[in-house]
Scaffold this motif. Structure first.
Motif, mmCIF file in Angstrom:
data_model
loop_
_atom_site.group_PDB
_atom_site.id
_atom_site.type_symbol
_atom_site.label_atom_id
_atom_site.label_comp_id
_atom_site.label_asym_id
_atom_site.label_seq_id
_atom_site.Cartn_x
_atom_site.Cartn_y
_atom_site.Cartn_z
ATOM 1 N N HIS A 1 0.843 -1.183 0.000
ATOM 2 C CA HIS A 1 0.000 0.000 0.000
ATOM 3 C C HIS A 1 0.883 1.238 0.000
ATOM 4 C CE1 HIS A 1 -3.081 -2.861 1.459
ATOM 5 N NE2 HIS A 1 -3.952 -2.006 0.953
ATOM 6 N N PRO A 2 0.423 2.317 -0.638
ATOM 7 C CA PRO A 2 1.200 3.556 -0.599
ATOM 8 C C PRO A 2 1.169 4.174 0.796
ATOM 9 C CG PRO A 2 -0.903 3.928 -1.689
ATOM 10 C CD PRO A 2 -0.801 2.459 -1.467
ATOM 11 N N GLY A 3 2.222 4.921 1.137
ATOM 12 C CA GLY A 3 2.279 5.575 2.425
ATOM 13 C C GLY A 3 3.660 5.448 3.037
ATOM 14 N N LYS A 4 4.050 6.452 3.796
ATOM 15 C CA LYS A 4 5.394 6.466 4.394
ATOM 16 C C LYS A 4 5.458 5.707 5.707
ATOM 17 C CE LYS A 4 5.779 10.951 4.788
ATOM 18 N NZ LYS A 4 6.314 12.281 5.208
ATOM 19 N N CYS A 5 4.291 5.507 6.354
ATOM 20 C CA CYS A 5 4.252 4.776 7.613
ATOM 21 C C CYS A 5 2.833 4.283 7.845
ATOM 22 C CB CYS A 5 4.724 5.652 8.775
ATOM 23 S SG CYS A 5 3.810 7.201 8.949
ATOM 24 N N GLN A 6 2.636 3.587 8.942
ATOM 25 C CA GLN A 6 1.337 3.006 9.255
ATOM 26 C C GLN A 6 0.956 3.377 10.687
ATOM 27 O OE1 GLN A 6 -0.594 -1.481 9.844
ATOM 28 N NE2 GLN A 6 1.418 -1.212 8.930
ATOM 29 N N ALA B 1 -4.796 0.306 17.815
ATOM 30 C CA ALA B 1 -5.900 0.221 16.858
ATOM 31 C C ALA B 1 -5.416 -0.299 15.522
ATOM 32 C CB ALA B 1 -6.551 1.587 16.676
ATOM 33 N N GLY B 2 -6.278 -1.046 14.835
ATOM 34 C CA GLY B 2 -5.968 -1.491 13.486
ATOM 35 C C GLY B 2 -6.184 -0.392 12.471
ATOM 36 N N SER B 3 -7.066 0.555 12.782
ATOM 37 C CA SER B 3 -7.290 1.756 11.974
ATOM 38 C C SER B 3 -7.651 2.884 12.926
ATOM 39 C CB SER B 3 -8.439 1.556 10.975
ATOM 40 O OG SER B 3 -8.089 0.646 9.953
ATOM 41 N N VAL B 4 -7.380 4.117 12.500
ATOM 42 C CA VAL B 4 -7.698 5.294 13.303
ATOM 43 C C VAL B 4 -8.441 6.291 12.417
ATOM 44 C CG1 VAL B 4 -6.758 7.287 14.548
ATOM 45 C CG2 VAL B 4 -5.732 5.023 14.863
ATOM 46 N N ILE B 5 -9.522 6.859 12.954
ATOM 47 C CA ILE B 5 -10.276 7.892 12.242
ATOM 48 C C ILE B 5 -10.190 9.185 13.040
ATOM 49 C CG2 ILE B 5 -12.481 8.509 11.186
ATOM 50 C CD1 ILE B 5 -13.305 5.536 11.627
ATOM 51 N N LEU B 6 -9.749 10.257 12.399
ATOM 52 C CA LEU B 6 -9.673 11.563 13.041
ATOM 53 C C LEU B 6 -10.857 12.421 12.600
ATOM 54 C CD1 LEU B 6 -5.869 12.463 12.823
ATOM 55 C CD2 LEU B 6 -7.113 11.384 14.693
ATOM 56 N N ALA C 1 -12.640 2.020 7.544
ATOM 57 C CA ALA C 1 -11.648 1.693 8.572
ATOM 58 C C ALA C 1 -11.820 0.245 9.027
ATOM 59 C CB ALA C 1 -11.790 2.641 9.756
ATOM 60 N N CYS C 2 -13.069 -0.188 9.168
ATOM 61 C CA CYS C 2 -13.334 -1.582 9.555
ATOM 62 C C CYS C 2 -12.945 -2.551 8.435
ATOM 63 C CB CYS C 2 -14.803 -1.753 9.915
ATOM 64 S SG CYS C 2 -15.291 -0.886 11.413
ATOM 65 N N LEU C 3 -13.320 -2.218 7.205
ATOM 66 C CA LEU C 3 -12.981 -3.087 6.076
ATOM 67 C C LEU C 3 -11.469 -3.208 5.907
ATOM 68 C CD1 LEU C 3 -15.639 -1.915 3.445
ATOM 69 C CD2 LEU C 3 -15.655 -4.026 4.791
ATOM 70 N N ARG C 4 -10.757 -2.120 6.184
ATOM 71 C CA ARG C 4 -9.292 -2.129 6.071
ATOM 72 C C ARG C 4 -8.681 -3.113 7.056
ATOM 73 N NH1 ARG C 4 -4.488 -1.887 4.827
ATOM 74 N NH2 ARG C 4 -3.315 0.018 4.367
ATOM 75 N N VAL C 5 -9.199 -3.123 8.268
ATOM 76 C CA VAL C 5 -8.703 -4.062 9.284
ATOM 77 C C VAL C 5 -8.995 -5.502 8.866
ATOM 78 C CG1 VAL C 5 -9.015 -4.843 11.667
ATOM 79 C CG2 VAL C 5 -8.891 -2.403 11.177
ATOM 80 N N GLN C 6 -10.145 -5.708 8.237
ATOM 81 C CA GLN C 6 -10.546 -7.051 7.821
ATOM 82 C C GLN C 6 -9.888 -7.497 6.521
ATOM 83 O OE1 GLN C 6 -14.783 -6.566 7.608
ATOM 84 N NE2 GLN C 6 -15.053 -6.536 9.834
ATOM 85 N N GLY C 7 -9.121 -6.586 5.892
ATOM 86 C CA GLY C 7 -8.466 -6.931 4.639
ATOM 87 C C GLY C 7 -9.425 -7.020 3.467
#
Length: 634
Positions: free
Chosen positions: A93-98, A112-117, A354-360
Motif C-alpha cells: 500500500h502507498p504511504g510512508k508509515c502506518q 488500533a488497526g485503523s484510526v479515524i480523526l 476503517a473496519c474493512l481495512r482491518v478485515q483486509g
C-alpha cells in the motif's frame, strides 16, 4: 450539536437520508428529538426537496449518548488525543508509515488497526471575539495542538479555515408579535426510513419567526471594523453561511434575514440563525437591539468566531484513507467541510472503510452516480477546497436519480452486502419496499385504457388529447393532479392495496414523475461509471511516465492523485487531449504486460513505468481511445 440546533436543508437533507440508508444514527435521533419539521423546496420537484428540522438539543444529546453507550462491543473513553502511534508501512500500500494507535493526553496509549480523526474545529483552534483571542476548539474546550503538530510533521498539507456562531438570546425578552411566523409541516416528514412518524404531535411543534437586519445594524458594523480581527479575509470563512459582518461588507445596504429558532421544548434559548458575529460583546448587544422584535433582547452568550487547521482532502483516497499514513482516516471539518450533515456522511464512509481495512476487504466506495455522499467525497478528494465546503443539489449531476425518497434503494443493499453496516431489520424492510415498488409499477403499467375511458374514470385529471392511446395507470400517475388515492377510487382492484400503504403510494407517484428523466440520464450515468471503472495506480509517478502530458498537467495530476479516469476528467485544467494521452499510455502498458494477445483473463494490469503494484481493473478498447472524451459536468 455545538452550533445551530437544526439538521437537514437543501442538499443536506439528501445526505441525512443516505446516512440513514447506511444505518447511520443522526436521522433516527432527529425523528425523536425534533420540535419543528419542514420540507424545504416544496414548490419544486421531490428530487430537490430538502428535509429539515429544528432539534431539541437536550433530547438529541441524550438520544445519541443512549444509542452509543448501549452499542454492543463498543467501549467509549473520554480523553484528548495528543499524538499517533506509528510503525513501518505495509509494502503493498502507498504511504510512508502506518498508524497503530493513539497517544492520549495522560500519556496512555490505545492500540488500533485503523484510526479515524474527526477533529472538528479543534486542530489548533482559536476563538476570536473582537480583538481578543483564546486557544479553544469551541467555547470552554481546549484545542488539539499536539495532534496538529504531529500531522504537520508527517508532511500533510495544512490550511486554515474559519467559522462562527451567533449570540444566544433569552426567549422571554423577545417581542414575537409582529414578526413573520413560519409554521411547521403537518404531518411532519421523518428523516429515517425506519420511522413511520416522528415523536411529536403536529400541533405540539414550535414556531420559528423571521425578522431582518437594517441599516442601523449595518452602520454599527462599519463603524467598528477596527475592533474585529475575525472578519479580515486572511482566513477563508463559509461562503454560504457568512457572518453578519461579512454580509455587510459583501452585500451592503441590504436587509438580511434573521431566523429566530427555538433550541428545545423546555429551553429558554433562541438561536438567531443568520446573525453570526465576532464583534465585542457590547457591540453585539447594540446590533441585536437595533433589530425589530429584539429591542429588549438579552444576550445569554455572545457570538464568536473560530479559526482552525484543516488538511487538504486531496491527500485522501475515495475511502477517506490518508495517502501518507496507512490506516489513518479523516472525516468532517478536518477535510474542509462545514455542517453536521457533511460530517456525518464522511463519518459513516470513513467508519465503514476503517473496519474493512482491518478485515483486509476492498474499500466501500460510493460513486457520484450513486449518492450525494459520493459527490461530496469525490469533490473533496479530486478538487480539494479552499473554503468550507457545503453540499448543494446543484453540485450533483444526476439529481433526478439521486432523490431523498430512494436513498434506501441506492445504498441499503450495498451497505448490508458489502460493508456489513446495515441491520437485518433495515435490510429486510428495504428488500420489501423494493419488491413492492417493482410489483406496483408493473401493476400500474398493466392497466391500459383509451384516453376517453381514462377521462371518464378520473375526470379530475386533465389528460391531454395529444397523448398516444392507450395510456397506462402509470402514465396517468405522472400528471400533477393524479395520485394513488384517485386511481384506487377509479380502479379499486388491484390498486386499493397500493394506495393504502402511504409510503409506497408516495414513492410510486415520485417514480412515475421521474421515470423519463431517469431513463434519459441512464446513458450518461453508464458513461460516468465506465470512466470510474478505469482505475489508476495510487503510487503512479506522473513525472516519470512516458506519456504526452504537459508539465502543468503532470503537476495537477500529482497534486490531486486521481484514482480513476473519471476523476481525472473533473480536475480543472486537465484537457480532454491530456486525458486521451493518459488513456493511450494505459493501453500501451497493458499491451506490454500481455504481448501475446493484449488481453488477460483477470481484467488487471500493471503500469511498469510507474513501478506500481496496484492494478488497473478495467479493459480499455480501441473504440474508447479513439472516441472524444467528454468531461463530466460539475
Amino acid at each position: 450539536m455545538s452550533c445551530n440546533p437544526s439538521f437537514g436543508g437543501i442538499g443536506k437533507g439528501h445526505l441525512m437520508r443516505e446516512v440513514d440508508a447506511l444505518d447511520g444514527l443522526c436521522g433516527r435521533i432527529c425523528d425523536v428529538a425534533g420540535v419543528h419539521y419542514k420540507v424545504l423546496n416544496r414548490s419544486k420537484g421531490p428530487a430537490v426537496w430538502g428535509l429539515r428540522a429544528q432539534i431539541d438539543r437536550r433530547r438529541y444529546r441524550d438520544g445519541v449518548q443512549k444509542e452509543i453507550l448501549s452499542t454492543p462491543l463498543l467501549t467509549v473513553r473520554e480523553a484528548s488525543v495528543e499524538d499517533l502511534l506509528l510503525t513501518e508501512p505495509e509494502t503493498n500500500h502507498p504511504g510512508k508509515c502506518q498508524v497503530t494507535g493513539v497517544v492520549l493526553g495522560d500519556g496512555s496509549t490505545v492500540s488500533a488497526g485503523s484510526v479515524i480523526l474527526t477533529t472538528g474545529t479543534f486542530l489548533r483552534g482559536v476563538i476570536l471575539m473582537g480583538l481578543e483571542t483564546h486557544p479553544a476548539g469551541r467555547l470552554g474546550d481546549q484545542p488539539a495542538v499536539g495532534l496538529a503538530q504531529t500531522l504537520e510533521k508527517l508532511g500533510f498539507t495544512v490550511g486554515r479555515l474559519k467559522t462562527g456562531t451567533p449570540p444566544r438570546l433569552a426567549k422571554d425578552t423577545i417581542n414575537f408579535s409582529g414578526l413573520e411566523e413560519r409554521v411547521p409541516d403537518n404531518p411532519p416528514v421523518p428523516f429515517s426510513f425506519l420511522s413511520k412518524a416522528v415523536w411529536i404531535k403536529p400541533e405540539d411543534q414550535l414556531l420559528c419567526y423571521l425578522t431582518h437586519t437594517n441599516l442601523k445594524a449595518q452602520q454599527i458594523v462599519l463603524d467598528n471594523l477596527h475592533l474585529n480581527d475575525h472578519v479580515r479575509e486572511t482566513t477563508k470563512g463559509p461562503r454560504y453561511c457568512p457572518s453578519f459582518e461579512s454580509k455587510v461588507l459583501r452585500f451592503p445596504n441590504r436587509e438580511h434575514q434573521v431566523w429566530l429558532e427555538p433550541e428545545g421544548l423546555e429551553s429558554d434559548v433562541i438561536y438567531p440563525q443568520g446573525l453570526s458575529m465576532t464583534l465585542p460583546p457590547e457591540l453585539q448587544e447594540q446590533v441585536i437591539r437595533s433589530i425589530r422584535g429584539l429591542e429588549k433582547a438579552r444576550i445569554l452568550q455572545p457570538g464568536y468566531g473560530v479559526q482552525y487547521d484543516f488538511l487538504d482532502p486531496r491527500q485522501l483516497t475515495a475511502s477517506l484513507e490518508s495517502r501518507l499514513v496507512q490506516r489513518l482516516f479523516f472525516a468532517g471539518q478536518i477535510n474542509g467541510t462545514t455542517g453536521y450533515e457533511e460530517a456525518a456522511a464522511q463519518g459513516v464512509i470513513a467508519g465503514i472503510n476503517a473496519c474493512l481495512r482491518v478485515q483486509g476487504k476492498p474499500p466501500f466506495i460510493v460513486s457520484r452516480t450513486e449518492g450525494y455522499v459520493g459527490v461530496l467525497i469525490d469533490d473533496l478528494t479530486t478538487l480539494g477546497t479552499t473554503e468550507p465546503y457545503r453540499m448543494f443539489t446543484s453540485r450533483v449531476e444526476f439529481r433526478m436519480s439521486l432523490r431523498p425518497d430512494n436513498a434506501d434503494a441506492r445504498l441499503t443493499h450495498r451497505g448490508f452486502e458489502e460493508a456489513g453496516c446495515v441491520s437485518q431489520q433495515r435490510y429486510e424492510q428495504a428488500v420489501q419496499m423494493r419488491a413492492a415498488l417493482e410489483d406496483g409499477i408493473a401493476t400500474l403499467k398493466s392497466l391500459q385504457f383509451s384516453i376517453s375511458k381514462w377521462s371518464h374514470l378520473v375526470p379530475e385529471v386533465p389528460i391531454s388529447s395529444n397523448r398516444r392511446s392507450p395510456l397506462s395507470a402509470f402514465d396517468i400517475l405522472r400528471y400533477p393532479e393524479a395520485n394513488m388515492e384517485i386511481l384506487a377510487r377509479a380502479i379499486p382492484e388491484p390498486l386499493r392495496k397500493l394506495a393504502e400503504w402511504r409510503e409506497l403510494s408516495e414513492r410510486l407517484k415520485i417514480e412515475a414523475a421521474y421515470e423519463w428523466c431517469v431513463v434519459n440520464q441512464q446513458q450518461e450515468i453508464e458513461e460516468v461509471r465506465r470512466d470510474e471503472a478505469l482505475r489508476l495506480p495510487e503510487d503512479i509517478d506522473y513525472f516519470a511516465i512516458d506519456a504526452s502530458l504537459s508539465a502543468e498537467v503532470r503537476e495537477k495530476l500529482n497534486s490531486s492523485r486521481p484514482q480513476t479516469i473519471g476523476a481525472v476528467s473533473r480536475i480543472p485544467g486537465v484537457t480532454p487531449a491530456a486525458i486521451i494521452n493518459l488513456l493511450r499510455f494505459v493501453k500501451a502498458e497493458k499491451l506490454k504486460a500481455f504481448p501475446q494477445t493484449g488481453k488477460h483473463s483477470s481484467g488487471k494490469m500493471y503500469l511498469k513505468k510507474a513501478t506500481s503494484q496496484t492494478p488497473i481493473s478495467s479493459e480499455i478498447s480501441e473504440e474508447e481511445l479513439g472516441s472524444t472524451f467528454v468531461k463530466t459536468p460539475l
